[in-house]
Motif scaffolding. Structure first.
Motif, PDB file in Angstrom:
ATOM      1  N   ARG A  68       3.758  -1.395   3.735  1.00 29.01           N
ATOM      2  CA  ARG A  68       3.295  -0.023   3.535  1.00 29.01           C
ATOM      3  C   ARG A  68       4.455   0.900   3.201  1.00 29.01           C
ATOM      4  N   LEU A  69       4.232   1.761   2.224  1.00 33.15           N
ATOM      5  CA  LEU A  69       5.176   2.826   1.893  1.00 33.15           C
ATOM      6  C   LEU A  69       4.540   4.172   2.213  1.00 33.15           C
ATOM      7  N   PRO A  70       5.277   5.102   2.865  1.00 33.20           N
ATOM      8  CA  PRO A  70       6.649   4.946   3.328  1.00 33.20           C
ATOM      9  C   PRO A  70       6.731   4.115   4.606  1.00 33.20           C
ATOM     10  N   VAL A  71       7.890   3.517   4.854  1.00 33.34           N
ATOM     11  CA  VAL A  71       8.083   2.720   6.057  1.00 33.34           C
ATOM     12  C   VAL A  71       8.397   3.650   7.227  1.00 33.34           C
ATOM     13  N   SER A 124       0.853  -1.190   0.000  1.00 37.53           N
ATOM     14  CA  SER A 124       0.000   0.000   0.000  1.00 37.53           C
ATOM     15  C   SER A 124       0.884   1.234   0.000  1.00 37.53           C
ATOM     16  N   ILE A 125       0.619   2.161  -0.916  1.00 31.76           N
ATOM     17  CA  ILE A 125       1.387   3.394  -1.007  1.00 31.76           C
ATOM     18  C   ILE A 125       0.509   4.549  -0.536  1.00 31.76           C
ATOM     19  N   MET A 126       0.978   5.261   0.471  1.00 36.17           N
ATOM     20  CA  MET A 126       0.214   6.379   1.017  1.00 36.17           C
ATOM     21  C   MET A 126      -0.003   7.443  -0.053  1.00 36.17           C
ATOM     22  N   ARG A 127      -1.205   7.946  -0.127  1.00 35.87           N
ATOM     23  CA  ARG A 127      -1.567   8.877  -1.200  1.00 35.87           C
ATOM     24  C   ARG A 127      -0.824  10.193  -1.134  1.00 35.87           C
ATOM     25  N   ASP A 128      -0.362  10.598   0.075  1.00 38.46           N
ATOM     26  CA  ASP A 128       0.341  11.877   0.230  1.00 38.46           C
ATOM     27  C   ASP A 128       1.863  11.743   0.134  1.00 38.46           C
ATOM     28  N   THR A 129       2.346  10.565  -0.275  1.00 36.92           N
ATOM     29  CA  THR A 129       3.786  10.361  -0.437  1.00 36.92           C
ATOM     30  C   THR A 129       4.325  11.338  -1.481  1.00 36.92           C
ATOM     31  N   GLY A 165       0.053  21.227  -0.010  1.00 36.40           N
ATOM     32  CA  GLY A 165      -0.700  20.845   1.168  1.00 36.40           C
ATOM     33  C   GLY A 165       0.143  20.017   2.125  1.00 36.40           C
ATOM     34  N   SER A 166      -0.499  19.162   2.893  1.00 36.17           N
ATOM     35  CA  SER A 166       0.208  18.293   3.835  1.00 36.17           C
ATOM     36  C   SER A 166       0.738  17.082   3.078  1.00 36.17           C
ATOM     37  N   VAL A 167       2.056  16.876   3.145  1.00 39.00           N
ATOM     38  CA  VAL A 167       2.677  15.779   2.390  1.00 39.00           C
ATOM     39  C   VAL A 167       3.596  14.970   3.305  1.00 39.00           C
ATOM     40  N   LEU A 168       3.939  13.758   2.842  1.00 36.76           N
ATOM     41  CA  LEU A 168       4.908  12.904   3.520  1.00 36.76           C
ATOM     42  C   LEU A 168       6.217  13.010   2.755  1.00 36.76           C
ATOM     43  N   ASP A 169       7.160  13.786   3.309  1.00 39.22           N
ATOM     44  CA  ASP A 169       8.460  13.978   2.669  1.00 39.22           C
ATOM     45  C   ASP A 169       9.333  12.773   3.009  1.00 39.22           C
ATOM     46  N   ILE A 170       9.637  11.941   2.025  1.00 44.05           N
ATOM     47  CA  ILE A 170      10.252  10.641   2.297  1.00 44.05           C
ATOM     48  C   ILE A 170      11.726  10.590   1.915  1.00 44.05           C
ATOM     49  N   ASP A 171      12.417   9.645   2.544  1.00 44.62           N
ATOM     50  CA  ASP A 171      13.764   9.255   2.114  1.00 44.62           C
ATOM     51  C   ASP A 171      13.553   8.252   0.976  1.00 44.62           C
ATOM     52  N   VAL A 172      13.704   8.728  -0.256  1.00 40.26           N
ATOM     53  CA  VAL A 172      13.377   7.903  -1.425  1.00 40.26           C
ATOM     54  C   VAL A 172      14.241   6.652  -1.489  1.00 40.26           C
ATOM     55  N   ALA A 173      15.543   6.808  -1.292  1.00 42.18           N
ATOM     56  CA  ALA A 173      16.459   5.665  -1.398  1.00 42.18           C
ATOM     57  C   ALA A 173      16.137   4.599  -0.353  1.00 42.18           C
ATOM     58  N   ALA A 174      15.855   5.015   0.882  1.00 43.53           N
ATOM     59  CA  ALA A 174      15.553   4.056   1.948  1.00 43.53           C
ATOM     60  C   ALA A 174      14.265   3.297   1.652  1.00 43.53           C
ATOM     61  N   ASN A 175      13.262   3.990   1.136  1.00 44.26           N
ATOM     62  CA  ASN A 175      11.994   3.331   0.825  1.00 44.26           C
ATOM     63  C   ASN A 175      12.112   2.420  -0.394  1.00 44.26           C
ATOM     64  N   ALA A 176      12.916   2.829  -1.376  1.00 47.12           N
ATOM     65  CA  ALA A 176      13.132   1.980  -2.548  1.00 47.12           C
ATOM     66  C   ALA A 176      13.794   0.666  -2.136  1.00 47.12           C
ATOM     67  N   LYS A 177      14.792   0.747  -1.274  1.00 45.14           N
ATOM     68  CA  LYS A 177      15.481  -0.462  -0.822  1.00 45.14           C
ATOM     69  C   LYS A 177      14.548  -1.344  -0.001  1.00 45.14           C
ATOM     70  N   ALA A 178      13.767  -0.726   0.884  1.00 48.72           N
ATOM     71  CA  ALA A 178      12.845  -1.494   1.726  1.00 48.72           C
ATOM     72  C   ALA A 178      11.814  -2.240   0.865  1.00 48.72           C
ATOM     73  N   LEU A 179      11.299  -1.574  -0.153  1.00 48.23           N
ATOM     74  CA  LEU A 179      10.314  -2.203  -1.032  1.00 48.23           C
ATOM     75  C   LEU A 179      10.942  -3.344  -1.827  1.00 48.23           C
TER      76      LEU A 179
END
Length: 311
Positions: free
Chosen positions: A276-279, A105-110, A291-305
């Protein structure tokens, strides 16, 4: 006087009896197949007459492992040609060799980079370019190839559920919920029809917001999978596939849906794993021009997925 060879040969009477039994079995098989096809076509035609989803271009890419199937699942509450943003975004992963299903599941505000559009919430990709741009966005940010897609509109979801489970789906509701949904749901175990189940899965107007909704969506999908494996569902498969095709837009073939569906219904598939992404620990809540967003560590989430899909 009959020879030994004569005695060992089947009599004409026995041969006629054998042919008769074979013919009866063949007629029964053809009748079942014919009825199944009738159920499929009837459900498909009825659903298509009630649905006006647009067609999409999709340039899917095969997963690196030949045994893997990656399917992009997009839930939309759009009407007709106005597709809007995706309301739910998931990746269904299936290992055809080990029969291992996984659901991401990918959070819509990612907050990600959408090719050709810059940084934005990932659910905007569907509005900008349909499932193809969502596929490109996932590939660019998380390094995952996706070959297939399914877009389902929410007005068809209750009818799919009611086809699968005319007597409802049992759900242990986490809490009371009624704000901004068309239902008044009380906490505790209960049986929900398709419309109530949709409202339960979409609720997000509490302190948990989309995090709680993603968890409930995974709970609903798990309950639907369990119901599909229950006794008697095999006979509903043609009707269910027809209804699903009519209320969705997909590049999955009917044969592939039936093949995978039989694995789930007959219990050949293993228990589904959720992700779930982001972890946790890889994002921060920020507010910007989008608006309100989830600012993610892209590399960390890519590796986790990638690690999750490989395990």
């Amino acid at each position: 006087m009959a020879t030994r060879q004569d005695r060992n040969q089947p009599t004409k009477k026995k041969m006629r009896k054998g042919r008769t039994i074979f013919t009866v079995i063949l007629v029964i098989i053809l009748a079942i197949a014919g009825f199944g096809f009738y159920q499929y076509k009837s459900s498909l035609n009825a659903a298509e007459a009630d649905n006006n989803m647009k067609d999409f271009e999709f340039n899917g890419q095969k997963a690196e492992d030949v045994n893997d199937l990656n399917v992009l699942l997009i839930g939309s509450d759009s009407r007709g040609k106005d597709q809007g943003r995706s309301d739910s975004l998931l990746i269904a992963h299936y290992d055809t060799k080990s029969k291992s299903p996984k659901l991401v599941s990918i959070m819509r505000d990612t907050y990600v980079d959408i090719p050709g559009h810059g940084l934005n919430k990932i659910n905007a990709a569907y509005s900008f370019g349909g499932p193809e741009l969502v596929r490109q966005t996932i590939k660019e940010n998380f390094g995952i190839n996706i070959e297939y897609y399914v877009v389902a509109n929410f007005e068809g979801f209750p009818k799919i559920v009611d086809t699968l489970a005319p007597n409802g789906i049992e759900i242990d509701a986490e809490k009371d919920m009624s704000k901004n949904i068309d239902a008044n749901i009380k906490a505790g175990k209960q049986t929900m029809d398709g419309e109530t189940l949709l409202q339960y899965a979409r609720f997000r107007h509490d302190a948990e917001s989309d995090f709680g909704r993603v968890r409930r969506q995974q709970q609903v999908i798990s309950a639907l999978k369990d119901k599909a494996q229950s006794i008697g569902t095999v006979t509903k498969l043609p009707s269910l596939i027809g209804t699903m095709e009519g209320y969705t837009n997909t590049n999955l073939s009917t044969g592939m849906m039936i093949s995978i569906g039989k694995d789930f219904i007959l219990g050949n598939a293993k228990d589904m794993q959720d992700f779930r992404l982001p972890v946790d620990g890889t994002y921060t809540n920020v507010r910007n021009s989008h608006g309100s967003v989830l600012d993610i560590d892209v590399a960390a989430n890519a590796k986790a997925l990638q690690d999750f899909l490989k395990d």
